[in-house]
Design a protein around this motif. Structure first.
Motif, mmCIF file in Angstrom:
data_model
loop_
_atom_site.group_PDB
_atom_site.id
_atom_site.type_symbol
_atom_site.label_atom_id
_atom_site.label_comp_id
_atom_site.label_asym_id
_atom_site.label_seq_id
_atom_site.Cartn_x
_atom_site.Cartn_y
_atom_site.Cartn_z
ATOM 1 N N ASP A 163 -7.459 -8.811 1.539
ATOM 2 C CA ASP A 163 -8.403 -7.748 1.861
ATOM 3 C C ASP A 163 -9.730 -8.370 2.291
ATOM 4 O OD1 ASP A 163 -9.556 -8.607 -0.512
ATOM 5 O OD2 ASP A 163 -8.714 -6.968 -1.698
ATOM 6 N N LEU A 185 -1.851 1.805 10.572
ATOM 7 C CA LEU A 185 -2.890 0.906 10.087
ATOM 8 C C LEU A 185 -4.081 1.715 9.590
ATOM 9 C CD1 LEU A 185 -2.837 -1.796 12.904
ATOM 10 C CD2 LEU A 185 -2.188 -2.128 10.515
ATOM 11 N N MET A 224 0.832 -1.194 0.000
ATOM 12 C CA MET A 224 0.000 0.000 0.000
ATOM 13 C C MET A 224 0.873 1.254 0.000
ATOM 14 S SD MET A 224 -2.853 -1.339 2.733
ATOM 15 C CE MET A 224 -4.045 -0.054 2.337
ATOM 16 N N LEU A 281 2.487 -0.376 4.120
ATOM 17 C CA LEU A 281 1.981 -1.654 4.627
ATOM 18 C C LEU A 281 1.969 -2.705 3.517
ATOM 19 C CD1 LEU A 281 -1.203 -0.485 6.564
ATOM 20 C CD2 LEU A 281 0.797 -1.519 7.616
ATOM 21 N N GLU A 330 -0.499 -5.505 2.479
ATOM 22 C CA GLU A 330 -1.818 -6.084 2.694
ATOM 23 C C GLU A 330 -1.814 -7.461 2.040
ATOM 24 O OE1 GLU A 330 -6.177 -4.243 2.402
ATOM 25 O OE2 GLU A 330 -5.335 -4.722 0.429
ATOM 26 N N GLU A 366 -8.756 -8.577 7.107
ATOM 27 C CA GLU A 366 -7.666 -7.887 6.431
ATOM 28 C C GLU A 366 -6.377 -8.159 7.210
ATOM 29 O OE1 GLU A 366 -8.787 -3.800 6.076
ATOM 30 O OE2 GLU A 366 -10.738 -4.280 5.188
ATOM 31 N N HIS A 367 -5.393 -8.754 6.548
ATOM 32 C CA HIS A 367 -4.148 -9.184 7.193
ATOM 33 C C HIS A 367 -3.002 -8.297 6.700
ATOM 34 C CE1 HIS A 367 -6.845 -12.701 7.188
ATOM 35 N NE2 HIS A 367 -6.275 -13.010 8.343
ATOM 36 N N TYR A 368 -2.329 -7.647 7.645
ATOM 37 C CA TYR A 368 -1.288 -6.677 7.292
ATOM 38 C C TYR A 368 0.058 -7.067 7.893
ATOM 39 C CZ TYR A 368 -5.100 -3.616 5.828
ATOM 40 O OH TYR A 368 -6.188 -3.083 5.202
#
Length: 663
Positions: free
Chosen positions: A54, A273, A45, A49, A51, A248-250
């Motif tokens: 999503d 975040l 992003m 980040l 991602e 959503e995994h960051y």
């Protein structure tokens, strides 16, 4: 940069802004302009980040360090250390399915499945020692197939998503030694450390909130020689997946070192975040937002009355006891909007228990099927809700997942996963212009339904009896895998208990004969219906058919007669036109007869049925002289078995005069 200079810089407290040029360590404090390899739903992003996934369902994503790492020295994996910062965001109390750090021999995970496989394995590679994958999982869904301890745990995995060791997420306070829980799906960033010692082959996994130093006591500690798992040159990275419930995994930061601690991550430089479900606000929006708020406040006085009247349209029925089921309760307004007001164009079908509509949930964009069922709130609705919520926790690839419910006066709405290919009976009987299924898919569906029933009967915390197994209650997903649906009649019982007698429910043609006498549904009554289901799938005919004299004939008796006459293959659906495995077809037909035997002690349980289907056990022989219908009548205390044995011809071979149709 030479190692000596790098080491000197570390001693001087200098931070490393990006990946060092040496091959033995690197650190990413944010990922802006970093040359990582990404696939699936993963993206970097603008904020820096990564991602990984999503809000899409059944999605997987991977992020790899671009070049492989030389892990071995003199044939042994060297000591290494990893640290990373992650966060999981979800609009639901539950999220799925989590993320994992991994070391693998290559970057090709195209054949891996999402959901519980975390984008690392599939049905065939899971547990394969030739996968050569070491992983640390951060799992947010409890999967009973994988023996997960809960829906919020950390695990050490070797060539499988079934952890060799796991513990609930948290850390030990250095001062008090007390264990403090952490919630993976907390919308907060957390840090994880993974350390491997070459000399002792010890693996330590530690985690903590972002601003707390690495705890002395690890969360997980075990010994395993990773030299047997990690290949000489291997890739490192992160994998994540979603299921029917999204998350959503960051990834915010990552560091690595060989034969030295992982370089420190600069917490102050980590990207922020995002707000859950929202995009970052622009400067223009920050300026205009106060003005917009003022306009909204002024207009609120005008539209309040209209909104109140509108909300009455979506009024729901709530009771105090439902608070404990909160996460499974969905709003009527969301379901109304999802189905476009339960419009006719979204109607999927009508059954004995209500109408089913296709819908798209407004926030998650998840495709669902919504069933509207009439109910009397005074008659056991609390117990019924408790049962459907328990069923909502089930996780199996051959079950249609029950996502939640909603209640209005006189109406109950059940929300399921949407199955795009509809019900199996439409393919067997040519409804809605559906093409027929080939033999491979039919046999695969039979095995899938058997696996689902085995899970319900033996592998859940409670014994779940479905009570209405039939082709119209088997739904096909986008890959035409068979999934058991419609748990409207299901009952929950503890393992080892005697089922209580109740009124007989189910569908004529699939009901075990003992139900008429005792009213007790058991796993073996499900087995009986499964046997009829097998014959229905293979023969392409309904359980009750008309013979040449327009008399009703049980399908099971018709197949049994062909078995006695040595013409069993003649019962296979003519639409297959000889393009099927005759040995598999005969095996399945015999199993169908065995499962639908009128005597309960002659039927196999579902584990034995799976062993027959997998050709692990030879199929038992059946040699009755009478039709199964006659044998079933003999179980009735009001009839004299001697009369039946003496006069079978007068009573007719397999004819039925008192039963008609199904629901």
């Amino acid at each position: 940069m030479p190692k000596e200079i790098t080491f000197f810089c570390l001693l001087m407290g200098l931070s490393i802004a990006g990946c060092s040029s040496g091959e033995d360590q690197f650190v990413y404090s944010g990922f802006t302009d970093r040359n990582l390899s990404l696939d699936g739903g993963a993206r970097i992003m603008p904020s820096g980040l990564i991602e990984l996934t999503d809000s899409m369902v059944r999605q997987k994503g991977h992020a790899f360090h671009p070049s492989p790492v030389l892990f071995h020295k003199s044939g042994t994996v060297q000591s290494f250390s990893i640290s990373f910062v992650f966060a999981i965001l979800s609009i639901y109390p539950e999220s799925g399915h989590g993320l994992a750090f991994f070391i693998a021999p290559n970057k090709n995970f195209s054949a891996a499945f999402p959901t519980q496989y975390l984008g690392l394995f599939n049905d065939h590679t899971n547990g394969d020692p030739n996968s050569y994958i070491f992983a640390i999982e951060l799992d947010t869904v409890q999967n009973y197939d994988l023996h997960d301890i809960n829906d919020n745990h950390v695990g050490i995995n070797i060539n499988s998503v079934r952890s060799m060791q796991s513990y609930e997420a948290g850390y030990y306070d250095d001062k008090s030694g007390i264990f403090l829980n952490l919630t993976l799906n907390s919308h907060k960033a957390m840090q994880v450390w993974v350390d491997y010692n070459r000399e002792t082959t010890q693996i330590n996994v530690t985690m903590a909130p972002l601003n707390i130093a690495k705890p002395v006591r690890p969360l997980l500690s075990t010994t395993y020689n990773l030299s047997t798992v990690i290949t000489n040159l291997a890739y490192m990275g992160f994998s994540s997946s979603t299921g029917t419930v999204t998350g959503e995994h960051y990834l915010l930061a990552w560091s690595f070192g060989i034969n030295s601690p992982a370089p420190p991550i600069e917490i102050t430089k980590l990207p922020e975040l995002p707000h859950l479900g929202q995009k970052a606000q622009s400067k223009t929006l920050k300026i205009t937002l106060p003005v917009v708020i003022m306009v909204v406040l002024l207009g609120a006085c005008i539209i309040t009355f209209v909104l109140v009247r509108r909300n009455l349209r979506y009024a729901e029925l709530h009771e105090d006891w439902e608070v404990e089921y909160g996460p499974h309760r969905l709003s009527y307004k969301d379901l109304f909007d999802a189905t476009e007001g339960f419009g006719d164009k979204n109607l999927l079908g009508t059954g004995g228990f209500g109408m089913v509509y296709k819908g798209v949930l407004p926030v998650s964009r998840l495709d669902v099927a919504v069933k509207r069922v009439s109910h009397d709130s005074k008659q056991g609705i609390k117990e019924f809700i408790a049962e459907i919520v328990s069923i909502g926790h089930l996780q199996h690839r051959n079950l249609v997942r029950l996502l939640g419910y909603c209640r209005r006066k006189g109406e109950l709405l059940l929300v399921y996963d949407y199955m795009p290919n509809g019900s199996l009976d439409k393919y067997l009987y040519g409804k809605d212009g559906k093409t027929t299924l080939d033999w491979t898919k039919r046999f695969q569906i039979i095995k899938g339904v058997a696996s689902g029933l085995l899970y319900l009967h033996e592998e859940c915390e409670k014994v779940i009896i479905h009570r209405d197994i039939k082709a119209s209650n088997v739904l096909l997903d986008d890959e035409t895998n068979g999934r058991i649906g419609d748990f409207g009649l299901a009952r929950l019982d503890d393992h080892g208990t005697i089922p209580e007698a109740t009124h007989v429910v189910g569908t004529i043609g699939y009901l075990a004969p003992e139900l008429a006498r005792t009213g007790k549904a058991t796993p073996l009554t499900d087995v009986f219906a499964f046997g009829v289901f097998i014959l229905e799938v293979i023969c392409g005919q309904r359980p009750i058919k008309l013979n040449t004299e327009d008399r009703q004939l049980m399908l099971v008796d018709w197949v049994l007669e062909h078995w006695h006459n040595g013409s069993l293959a003649d019962t296979v659906d003519i639409k297959l036109q000889g393009e099927y495995d005759i040995d598999e077809a005969c095996l399945a037909l015999k199993l169908g007869l065995l499962c639908s035997h009128p005597f309960t002690n002659a039927r196999p349980n579902m584990r034995q049925a799976m062993q027959y289907l997998n050709k692990e056990l030879p199929i038992s022989e059946i040699t009755p002289n009478l039709s199964f219908s006659m044998l079933a009548l003999m179980q009735n205390d009001d009839l004299n078995p001697y009369i039946i044995l003496q006069c079978p011809s007068e009573m007719g071979f397999g004819t039925i005069s008192t039963i008609s149709g199904g629901r």
